[in-house]
Design a protein around this motif. Structure first.
Motif, PDB file in Angstrom:
ATOM      1  N   ASP A 105       4.189   1.358   2.392  1.00  0.00           N
ATOM      2  CA  ASP A 105       5.382   0.857   1.710  1.00  0.00           C
ATOM      3  C   ASP A 105       6.163   1.998   1.086  1.00  0.00           C
ATOM      4  O   ASP A 105       7.395   1.986   1.084  1.00  0.00           O
ATOM      5  N   ASN A 106       5.428   2.995   0.554  1.00  0.00           N
ATOM      6  CA  ASN A 106       6.058   4.186  -0.014  1.00  0.00           C
ATOM      7  C   ASN A 106       5.120   5.366   0.156  1.00  0.00           C
ATOM      8  O   ASN A 106       3.885   5.210   0.118  1.00  0.00           O
ATOM      9  N   ILE A 107       5.698   6.546   0.343  1.00  0.00           N
ATOM     10  CA  ILE A 107       4.935   7.790   0.350  1.00  0.00           C
ATOM     11  C   ILE A 107       5.517   8.687  -0.732  1.00  0.00           C
ATOM     12  O   ILE A 107       6.717   8.963  -0.745  1.00  0.00           O
ATOM     13  N   TYR A 108       4.653   9.112  -1.657  1.00  0.00           N
ATOM     14  CA  TYR A 108       5.074   9.930  -2.788  1.00  0.00           C
ATOM     15  C   TYR A 108       4.458  11.323  -2.685  1.00  0.00           C
ATOM     16  O   TYR A 108       3.362  11.486  -2.126  1.00  0.00           O
ATOM     17  N   PRO A 109       5.123  12.338  -3.238  1.00  0.00           N
ATOM     18  CA  PRO A 109       4.542  13.681  -3.226  1.00  0.00           C
ATOM     19  C   PRO A 109       3.315  13.763  -4.131  1.00  0.00           C
ATOM     20  O   PRO A 109       3.292  13.170  -5.209  1.00  0.00           O
ATOM     21  N   LEU A 110       2.321  14.474  -3.664  1.00  0.00           N
ATOM     22  CA  LEU A 110       1.104  14.715  -4.437  1.00  0.00           C
ATOM     23  C   LEU A 110       1.119  16.171  -4.873  1.00  0.00           C
ATOM     24  O   LEU A 110       1.162  17.076  -4.040  1.00  0.00           O
ATOM     25  N   GLU A 111       1.088  16.379  -6.181  1.00  0.00           N
ATOM     26  CA  GLU A 111       1.191  17.736  -6.722  1.00  0.00           C
ATOM     27  C   GLU A 111      -0.056  18.053  -7.542  1.00  0.00           C
ATOM     28  O   GLU A 111      -0.180  17.644  -8.700  1.00  0.00           O
ATOM     29  N   VAL A 112      -0.982  18.740  -6.922  1.00  0.00           N
ATOM     30  CA  VAL A 112      -2.208  19.156  -7.588  1.00  0.00           C
ATOM     31  C   VAL A 112      -1.963  20.523  -8.234  1.00  0.00           C
ATOM     32  O   VAL A 112      -1.448  21.428  -7.573  1.00  0.00           O
ATOM     33  N   PRO A 113      -2.292  20.680  -9.518  1.00  0.00           N
ATOM     34  CA  PRO A 113      -2.073  21.978 -10.172  1.00  0.00           C
ATOM     35  C   PRO A 113      -2.685  23.128  -9.382  1.00  0.00           C
ATOM     36  O   PRO A 113      -3.824  23.039  -8.908  1.00  0.00           O
ATOM     37  N   ILE A 120       0.838  -1.198   0.000  1.00  0.00           N
ATOM     38  CA  ILE A 120       0.000   0.000   0.000  1.00  0.00           C
ATOM     39  C   ILE A 120       0.873   1.248   0.000  1.00  0.00           C
ATOM     40  O   ILE A 120       1.845   1.343   0.750  1.00  0.00           O
ATOM     41  N   HIS A 121       0.516   2.205  -0.874  1.00  0.00           N
ATOM     42  CA  HIS A 121       1.274   3.428  -1.058  1.00  0.00           C
ATOM     43  C   HIS A 121       0.396   4.631  -0.755  1.00  0.00           C
ATOM     44  O   HIS A 121      -0.832   4.544  -0.802  1.00  0.00           O
ATOM     45  N   LEU A 122       1.024   5.763  -0.505  1.00  0.00           N
ATOM     46  CA  LEU A 122       0.310   7.020  -0.257  1.00  0.00           C
ATOM     47  C   LEU A 122       0.884   8.120  -1.133  1.00  0.00           C
ATOM     48  O   LEU A 122       2.102   8.297  -1.201  1.00  0.00           O
ATOM     49  N   TYR A 123      -0.004   8.858  -1.793  1.00  0.00           N
ATOM     50  CA  TYR A 123       0.349  10.108  -2.457  1.00  0.00           C
ATOM     51  C   TYR A 123      -0.186  11.231  -1.575  1.00  0.00           C
ATOM     52  O   TYR A 123      -1.397  11.296  -1.320  1.00  0.00           O
ATOM     53  N   ALA A 124       0.711  12.109  -1.114  1.00  0.00           N
ATOM     54  CA  ALA A 124       0.326  13.090  -0.104  1.00  0.00           C
ATOM     55  C   ALA A 124       0.960  14.446  -0.378  1.00  0.00           C
ATOM     56  O   ALA A 124       2.127  14.523  -0.774  1.00  0.00           O
ATOM     57  N   ASP A 125       0.183  15.511  -0.138  1.00  0.00           N
ATOM     58  CA  ASP A 125       0.793  16.838  -0.130  1.00  0.00           C
ATOM     59  C   ASP A 125       1.564  16.998   1.189  1.00  0.00           C
ATOM     60  O   ASP A 125       1.580  16.085   2.028  1.00  0.00           O
ATOM     61  N   ASP A 126       2.192  18.137   1.373  1.00  0.00           N
ATOM     62  CA  ASP A 126       3.073  18.297   2.541  1.00  0.00           C
ATOM     63  C   ASP A 126       2.330  18.115   3.859  1.00  0.00           C
ATOM     64  O   ASP A 126       2.821  17.425   4.773  1.00  0.00           O
ATOM     65  N   TYR A 127       1.151  18.705   3.967  1.00  0.00           N
ATOM     66  CA  TYR A 127       0.421  18.585   5.237  1.00  0.00           C
ATOM     67  C   TYR A 127      -0.137  17.177   5.418  1.00  0.00           C
ATOM     68  O   TYR A 127      -0.170  16.650   6.532  1.00  0.00           O
ATOM     69  N   ALA A 128      -0.562  16.552   4.331  1.00  0.00           N
ATOM     70  CA  ALA A 128      -1.033  15.169   4.417  1.00  0.00           C
ATOM     71  C   ALA A 128       0.086  14.243   4.887  1.00  0.00           C
ATOM     72  O   ALA A 128      -0.149  13.303   5.661  1.00  0.00           O
ATOM     73  N   ARG A 129       1.309  14.509   4.458  1.00  0.00           N
ATOM     74  CA  ARG A 129       2.447  13.713   4.932  1.00  0.00           C
ATOM     75  C   ARG A 129       2.637  13.909   6.436  1.00  0.00           C
ATOM     76  O   ARG A 129       2.951  12.955   7.162  1.00  0.00           O
ATOM     77  N   GLU A 130       2.454  15.134   6.908  1.00  0.00           N
ATOM     78  CA  GLU A 130       2.558  15.382   8.352  1.00  0.00           C
ATOM     79  C   GLU A 130       1.494  14.605   9.115  1.00  0.00           C
ATOM     80  O   GLU A 130       1.747  14.094  10.202  1.00  0.00           O
TER      81      GLU A 130
END
Length: 283
Positions: free
Chosen positions: A64-72, A46-56
């Motif tokens: 297993d992995n956390i990736y940056p989420l970049e919404v335009p 299971i992976h997560l795509y998260a913006d900065d606050y979501a990562r916090e």
């Protein structure tokens, strides 16, 4: 196959749902934690795509992995599904996006999903019952599309809809059609004078119901679709039989104590880590 979560926190922080942000954050953390715990129980990646606050907020969970989420930046926070679309752009074919309030409870269900990937172009949770896409939420959205003469790329205004609590693309062509269509529709609404203001007048007007769910039904008609739970009464029956749960809307808060107890019985380590995280962030 991997399960994938995403979280774009801007709509939550901007209070687009009309609920207190702390209330939404609290229910989100408990739900995402429970969803992760079920994935770990079934040995599912299971992976997560998260913006900065979501990562916090969620970075303490054993993804297993956390990736940056970049919404335009140009996308208004009224379009809460944009976070999911930004994740879908980065996800591999065959990976399965599940909302944070979706619980995949059994290894049997994981096996069914994995076996469906090779034979389908698209996997969705279920088809919405007619009373859902005939109710005021969809009607409000369609009224704005008509009243403001917004071009939705020639798709019909009215059609059945897929519930996208779970969605998996196994066909690149369909995936790109869907993503491009979504961004095009959001842009046209954003550029139409008065449309966003009208949407914000009514908290029960969510155009993502059309752009995420109803339009996918139409776009996918020439492709092989695996409808996991079916339609009508079969949805709840199959959900129980397979071990699938989706808390929708206010259910996340209504059943929060049940979700807490469920997590405690499932994985006490993750439960205790949630308690520590909530104390850390002061909620």
């Amino acid at each position: 196959m991997a399960l994938v979560h995403s979280l774009w926190t801007a709509p939550m922080l901007n209070n687009e749902r009309g609920q207190a942000s702390n209330k939404q954050i609290l229910s989100a953390i408990w739900c995402y934690a429970s969803s992760v715990a079920y994935a770990r129980k079934n040995n599912a990646e299971i992976h997560l795509y998260a913006d900065d606050y979501a990562r916090e907020l969620l970075g303490f969970l054993p993804y297993d992995n956390i990736y940056p989420l970049e919404v335009p930046e140009w996308i208004p926070t009224d379009f809460w599904a944009a976070g999911k679309f930004s994740a879908l752009q980065k996800m591999s074919l065959g990976d399965i996006h599940i909302d944070g309030d979706v619980f995949i409870k059994t290894s049997k269900l994981c096996d069914i999903l994995e076996n469906s990937i090779d034979s389908a172009d698209l996997i969705v949770q279920s088809q919405e019952n007619s009373w859902v896409y005939e109710n005021e939420f969809y009607i409000n959205c369609l009224r704005i599309i008509r009243d403001y003469n917004i071009d939705v790329n020639g798709l019909p205004e009215y059609s059945p809809a897929w519930n996208c609590g779970l969605v998996c693309f196994c066909n690149e062509e369909l995936k790109q059609k869907y993503i491009n269509h979504y961004y095009s529709c959001v842009q046209r609404v954003s550029e139409t004078s008065g449309a966003l203001e009208k949407i914000r007048e009514n908290k029960e007007t969510w155009l993502d119901l059309l752009f995420e769910q109803q339009h996918l039904y139409t776009l996918s008609q020439d492709y092989k679709v695996c409808n996991l739970l079916g339609v009508g009464q079969a949805v709840s029956i199959n959900a129980y039989r397979l071990g699938y749960q989706h808390l929708i809307g206010p259910e996340k808060w209504i059943y929060i104590n049940k979700t807490k107890n469920q997590l405690y019985n499932l994985d006490k380590d993750i439960y205790n880590s949630v308690i520590k995280q909530l104390d850390k962030i002061g909620i």
